[in-house]
Design a protein around this motif. Structure first.
Motif, PDB file in Angstrom:
ATOM      1  N   ASP A  29      -0.870  11.138 -11.377  1.00  0.00           N
ATOM      2  CA  ASP A  29      -1.422  10.026 -10.619  1.00  0.00           C
ATOM      3  C   ASP A  29      -0.326   9.432  -9.754  1.00  0.00           C
ATOM      4  OD1 ASP A  29       0.196   8.651 -12.380  1.00  0.00           O
ATOM      5  OD2 ASP A  29      -1.449   7.881 -13.599  1.00  0.00           O
ATOM      6  N   GLU A  30      -0.600   8.291  -9.143  1.00  0.00           N
ATOM      7  CA  GLU A  30       0.399   7.596  -8.338  1.00  0.00           C
ATOM      8  C   GLU A  30       0.785   6.287  -9.010  1.00  0.00           C
ATOM      9  OE1 GLU A  30      -2.005   5.577  -4.873  1.00  0.00           O
ATOM     10  OE2 GLU A  30      -2.968   7.444  -5.493  1.00  0.00           O
ATOM     11  N   TYR A  31       1.907   5.728  -8.598  1.00  0.00           N
ATOM     12  CA  TYR A  31       2.369   4.479  -9.197  1.00  0.00           C
ATOM     13  C   TYR A  31       1.864   3.290  -8.383  1.00  0.00           C
ATOM     14  CZ  TYR A  31       5.292   0.792 -11.035  1.00  0.00           C
ATOM     15  OH  TYR A  31       5.717  -0.375 -11.616  1.00  0.00           O
ATOM     16  N   ARG A  32       1.243   2.352  -9.070  1.00  0.00           N
ATOM     17  CA  ARG A  32       0.767   1.119  -8.443  1.00  0.00           C
ATOM     18  C   ARG A  32       0.993  -0.071  -9.370  1.00  0.00           C
ATOM     19  NH1 ARG A  32      -4.644   1.937  -4.898  1.00  0.00           N
ATOM     20  NH2 ARG A  32      -4.290   4.073  -4.148  1.00  0.00           N
ATOM     21  N   ILE A  33       1.049  -1.254  -8.776  1.00  0.00           N
ATOM     22  CA  ILE A  33       0.964  -2.510  -9.519  1.00  0.00           C
ATOM     23  C   ILE A  33      -0.152  -3.309  -8.864  1.00  0.00           C
ATOM     24  CG2 ILE A  33       2.127  -4.621 -10.256  1.00  0.00           C
ATOM     25  CD1 ILE A  33       4.790  -3.192  -9.961  1.00  0.00           C
ATOM     26  N   GLU A  34      -1.293  -3.351  -9.510  1.00  0.00           N
ATOM     27  CA  GLU A  34      -2.466  -4.052  -8.962  1.00  0.00           C
ATOM     28  C   GLU A  34      -2.877  -5.143  -9.946  1.00  0.00           C
ATOM     29  OE1 GLU A  34      -5.087  -0.691  -8.416  1.00  0.00           O
ATOM     30  OE2 GLU A  34      -4.519  -0.508  -6.306  1.00  0.00           O
ATOM     31  N   THR A  35      -2.225  -6.278  -9.851  1.00  0.00           N
ATOM     32  CA  THR A  35      -2.456  -7.360 -10.808  1.00  0.00           C
ATOM     33  C   THR A  35      -3.727  -8.143 -10.510  1.00  0.00           C
ATOM     34  OG1 THR A  35      -1.110  -8.895  -9.503  1.00  0.00           O
ATOM     35  CG2 THR A  35       0.023  -7.613 -11.204  1.00  0.00           C
ATOM     36  N   ASN A  68       7.011   4.853  -5.761  1.00  0.00           N
ATOM     37  CA  ASN A  68       6.680   6.168  -6.303  1.00  0.00           C
ATOM     38  C   ASN A  68       7.906   7.072  -6.339  1.00  0.00           C
ATOM     39  OD1 ASN A  68       3.497   6.867  -6.717  1.00  0.00           O
ATOM     40  ND2 ASN A  68       3.779   5.159  -5.312  1.00  0.00           N
ATOM     41  N   LEU A  69       8.738   7.012  -5.305  1.00  0.00           N
ATOM     42  CA  LEU A  69       9.984   7.790  -5.305  1.00  0.00           C
ATOM     43  C   LEU A  69      10.907   7.330  -6.425  1.00  0.00           C
ATOM     44  CD1 LEU A  69      11.733   9.914  -3.779  1.00  0.00           C
ATOM     45  CD2 LEU A  69      12.679   7.986  -2.471  1.00  0.00           C
ATOM     46  N   TYR A  70      10.964   6.030  -6.655  1.00  0.00           N
ATOM     47  CA  TYR A  70      11.821   5.460  -7.703  1.00  0.00           C
ATOM     48  C   TYR A  70      11.462   6.028  -9.074  1.00  0.00           C
ATOM     49  CZ  TYR A  70      14.016   1.677 -10.479  1.00  0.00           C
ATOM     50  OH  TYR A  70      14.757   0.946 -11.371  1.00  0.00           O
ATOM     51  N   GLU A  71      10.177   6.079  -9.381  1.00  0.00           N
ATOM     52  CA  GLU A  71       9.779   6.619 -10.682  1.00  0.00           C
ATOM     53  C   GLU A  71      10.070   8.115 -10.755  1.00  0.00           C
ATOM     54  OE1 GLU A  71       6.287   6.035 -13.942  1.00  0.00           O
ATOM     55  OE2 GLU A  71       5.625   6.259 -11.861  1.00  0.00           O
ATOM     56  N   PRO A  88      15.634  16.483  -1.396  1.00  0.00           N
ATOM     57  CA  PRO A  88      15.031  16.577  -0.061  1.00  0.00           C
ATOM     58  C   PRO A  88      13.984  15.502   0.212  1.00  0.00           C
ATOM     59  CG  PRO A  88      15.249  18.763  -1.008  1.00  0.00           C
ATOM     60  CD  PRO A  88      15.605  17.791  -2.098  1.00  0.00           C
ATOM     61  N   ILE A  89      13.121  15.208  -0.766  1.00  0.00           N
ATOM     62  CA  ILE A  89      12.056  14.249  -0.515  1.00  0.00           C
ATOM     63  C   ILE A  89      12.628  12.857  -0.274  1.00  0.00           C
ATOM     64  CG2 ILE A  89      11.675  13.798  -2.987  1.00  0.00           C
ATOM     65  CD1 ILE A  89       9.095  13.708  -0.074  1.00  0.00           C
ATOM     66  N   ALA A  90      13.724  12.500  -0.942  1.00  0.00           N
ATOM     67  CA  ALA A  90      14.350  11.196  -0.734  1.00  0.00           C
ATOM     68  C   ALA A  90      14.970  11.123   0.661  1.00  0.00           C
ATOM     69  CB  ALA A  90      15.406  10.933  -1.799  1.00  0.00           C
ATOM     70  N   ILE A 148       3.848  10.907  -2.372  1.00  0.00           N
ATOM     71  CA  ILE A 148       2.725  10.564  -3.248  1.00  0.00           C
ATOM     72  C   ILE A 148       2.164  11.830  -3.891  1.00  0.00           C
ATOM     73  CG2 ILE A 148       0.464   9.464  -3.375  1.00  0.00           C
ATOM     74  CD1 ILE A 148       2.832   7.567  -2.796  1.00  0.00           C
ATOM     75  N   GLU A 149       2.073  12.903  -3.127  1.00  0.00           N
ATOM     76  CA  GLU A 149       1.591  14.169  -3.684  1.00  0.00           C
ATOM     77  C   GLU A 149       2.522  14.679  -4.770  1.00  0.00           C
ATOM     78  OE1 GLU A 149      -1.299  15.836  -3.183  1.00  0.00           O
ATOM     79  OE2 GLU A 149      -1.838  14.010  -2.096  1.00  0.00           O
ATOM     80  N   GLN A 150       3.817  14.577  -4.548  1.00  0.00           N
ATOM     81  CA  GLN A 150       4.766  15.030  -5.566  1.00  0.00           C
ATOM     82  C   GLN A 150       4.686  14.165  -6.821  1.00  0.00           C
ATOM     83  OE1 GLN A 150       8.787  15.905  -4.468  1.00  0.00           O
ATOM     84  NE2 GLN A 150       8.232  16.856  -2.515  1.00  0.00           N
ATOM     85  N   HIS A 151       4.487  12.858  -6.632  1.00  0.00           N
ATOM     86  CA  HIS A 151       4.350  11.970  -7.788  1.00  0.00           C
ATOM     87  C   HIS A 151       3.107  12.338  -8.592  1.00  0.00           C
ATOM     88  CE1 HIS A 151       3.700   8.339 -10.183  1.00  0.00           C
ATOM     89  NE2 HIS A 151       4.974   8.042  -9.972  1.00  0.00           N
ATOM     90  N   ARG A 152       2.021  12.609  -7.910  1.00  0.00           N
ATOM     91  CA  ARG A 152       0.802  13.025  -8.614  1.00  0.00           C
ATOM     92  C   ARG A 152       1.022  14.335  -9.348  1.00  0.00           C
ATOM     93  NH1 ARG A 152      -2.810  11.592  -3.362  1.00  0.00           N
ATOM     94  NH2 ARG A 152      -3.337   9.410  -3.873  1.00  0.00           N
ATOM     95  N   GLY A 153       1.820  15.235  -8.749  1.00  0.00           N
ATOM     96  CA  GLY A 153       2.109  16.494  -9.411  1.00  0.00           C
ATOM     97  C   GLY A 153       2.938  16.313 -10.675  1.00  0.00           C
TER      98      GLY A 153
END
Length: 405
Positions: free
Chosen positions: A381-387, A141-144, A219-221, A372-377
Motif C-alpha cells: 500500500d502507500e503511506y498516509r496520515i489521514e486524521t 513514502n520515500l522515507y519509509e 536511484p529513486i531518491a 508510490i508504486e515502489q512503496h506499494r510493491g
C-alpha cells in the motif's frame, strides 16, 4: 500593536558574537515540538534571503559607505543564520529534514493564504500549497522505503499526509509561472511581508533540494529530489513574480528588515522551548537596529519615511504555526484541478501545458509516481496520515485496506 520602527534594539557595534556564543545546542529531535522545528527552518530561510539580497544590493550599489554598512549588517545576519540553522540536530537524516521543510511549506503557506487580504495573492498561495502538500506525501513514502520509519515521527499528526495536486501535473511551461505583481503604492503592507516570507521559504527549499539530491545512492531518491527541486524552482518564479518590480533597493532593504522583525516577534510570542525563545528574543533586538539603519538609508537616498513603505500601524498579527487541516481539505476539494495559463488559473489542460508534459515525460512515469508504486510493491500500500477521514477527492482516496495513521 508592536511597531518595530519605535524601537532602537541592540546597537550595531554590540552585535558581533564569539565562537562560544555561536556554538548553540541543537534541539532534541525526539522531544522537540514539530512547530519549533518549523520555526527554525523558516527563520533560516528568512536569514538566507536577507544575506543573498544584501549581496545582490552591494553588487549594484556605487556608494562605498553604503556598501560598508551592508557588509557589516550582512556579517551579523550571517552569524544569525548560523545560530538558527545550527539549532537543527546533526543526527537528523536528509529525509527527516526534508519532511520538516515540507511541513513548513504546507502550514506556513496555508496560514499566509488564510490571512492574505488581497484575493489574487491569496489565490497564488492557495494554488502553491496544494503542490507542497503533495511533495510531503511523496517524500513520506520515500522515507519509509529508505529508512523504515514513518513521517508521523516528524509531523506528529499536526499535518496530514496524503496526495495533493499530483506532482506529475505540476510541470508547466515557464511562461505560465509568471504572476501579476502587486502594486506597491496601493497594496496592504501585510501583503508585502507575506510575499517575501513565502518566497524566502520556497527559495530555501529549492536550494536545499538542488544540493542534497545527488548525495543519495538510491536511484529513486536521486530522481525524486531532481523532479521536486524543479517544481520548487517553478514555485520561486511563481512567488517572486508577485513582488512589484518597481520597488527600489532602499525600500526592499527596509521591507526585508521589517519582515525579520515581524517574524522574530511572532515566533518569540509562541515559542514553547525557552532556549529557542531566547534566540528569537535576541535576534529581534538585533533586527530592530538593522531596521533603524535601513530606515535611515531610505531617508537619505530615497527621501521618504519608512512608514510610507511599511505603514504606520505596526506589524500584523503574529504569524502562527498551527494545524490547517480543515482549510487544506477545503482547498483539496475545490482547487485540485486548477493549472495556470498566462497570469491566471484555468481548469482545462491547454496546449502549452500539454506540450510541457510531453517534453518532460515522453509517455513515461515520473519519479513522483514511481516512488508510490515502489512503496506499494514493498508494503502492499502507500503511506498516509489521514486524521480527519478519507481524502476529500474520491479519486484520490486510499484503496481498500490501505493503512491510515
Amino acid at each position: 500593536m508592536f511597531n518595530p520602527l519605535e524601537h532602537q534594539g541592540i546597537p550595531l557595534q554590540q552585535q558581533l558574537r564569539s565562537w562560544r556564543e555561536l556554538n548553540v545546542q541543537p534541539i532534541d529531535p525526539e522531544a522537540v515540538d514539530p512547530y519549533t522545528r518549523c520555526r527554525i527552518i523558516t527563520m533560516n530561510g528568512i536569514e538566507v534571503e536577507s544575506i543573498m539580497f544584501s549581496h545582490q544590493f552591494a553588487r549594484v550599489c556605487p556608494d562605498q559607505e553604503v556598501r560598508r554598512q551592508l557588509a557589516y549588517t550582512r556579517y551579523v545576519e550571517s552569524q544569525q543564520q548560523r545560530v538558527v540553522n545550527w539549532m537543527l540536530p546533526g543526527v537528523a537524516s536528509v529525509l527527516e529534514t526534508t519532511l520538516g521543510y515540507e511541513q513548513v511549506a504546507v502550514d506556513l503557506t496555508a496560514w499566509v493564504a488564510r490571512h492574505e487580504p488581497d484575493p489574487y495573492l491569496r489565490q497564488a498561495y492557495e494554488f502553491g500549497v496544494l503542490e507542497d502538500f503533495d511533495h510531503l506525501y511523496r517524500y513520506a513514502n520515500l522515507y519509509e522505503m529508505l529508512e523504515r520509519r514513518k513521517a508521523e515521527k516528524i509531523v506528529d499528526g499536526l499535518t496530514e499526509v496524503m496526495p495533493g495536486r499530483p506532482t506529475v501535473l505540476e510541470h508547466r511551461h515557464p511562461f505560465d509561472e509568471v504572476r501579476t505583481p502587486y502594486d506597491k503604492n496601493v497594496v496592504d503592507p501585510r501583503s508585502k511581508l507575506n510575499a517575501l516570507t513565502i518566497l524566502s521559504a520556497e527559495q530555501q527549499v529549492m536550494i536545499y533540494y538542488m544540493n542534497v539530491g545527488p548525495q543519495y545512492m538510491e536511484p529513486i531518491a536521486r530522481q525524486l529530489y531532481q523532479e521536486i527541486s524543479m517544481i520548487e524552482q517553478e514555485h520561486v518564479t511563481h512567488y517572486e513574480s508577485l513582488l512589484d518590480p518597481g520597488e527600489n533597493w532602499w525600500e526592499r532593504l527596509l521591507t526585508h528588515e521589517y519582515n525579520e522583525c515581524w517574524l522574530y516577534y511572532s515566533f518569540m510570542e509562541q515559542e514553547s522551548d525557552p532556549r529557542v525563545r531566547a534566540v528569537w528574543e535576541l535576534h529581534l533586538q538585533m533586527e530592530l537596529a538593522h531596521l533603524q539603519q535601513a530606515a535611515e538609508l531610505l531617508r537619505q537616498h530615497d527621501g521618504r519615511e519608512p512608514e510610507q513603505v511599511v505603514g504606520s500601524a505596526g506589524v500584523p498579527e503574529p504569524l502562527l504555526f498551527e494545524p490547517n487541516k480543515r482549510y487544506l481539505r477545503h482547498l483539496l476539494a475545490t482547487q485540485m484541478d486548477l493549472t495556470k495559463l498566462g497570469e491566471g488559473y484555468v481548469t482545462e489542460a491547454h496546449e502549452r501545458f500539454e506540450w510541457m508534459q510531453q517534453q518532460l515525460h515522453e509517455g513515461q512515469q515520473p519519479p513522483s509516481e514511481e516512488v508510490i508504486e515502489q512503496h506499494r510493491g514493498m508494503y502492499g500500500d502507500e503511506y498516509r496520515i489521514e486524521t480527519e477521514g478519507p481524502h476529500p477527492v474520491e479519486s484520490l482516496r486510499a484503496k481498500e485496506g490501505a493503512r491510515r495513521a
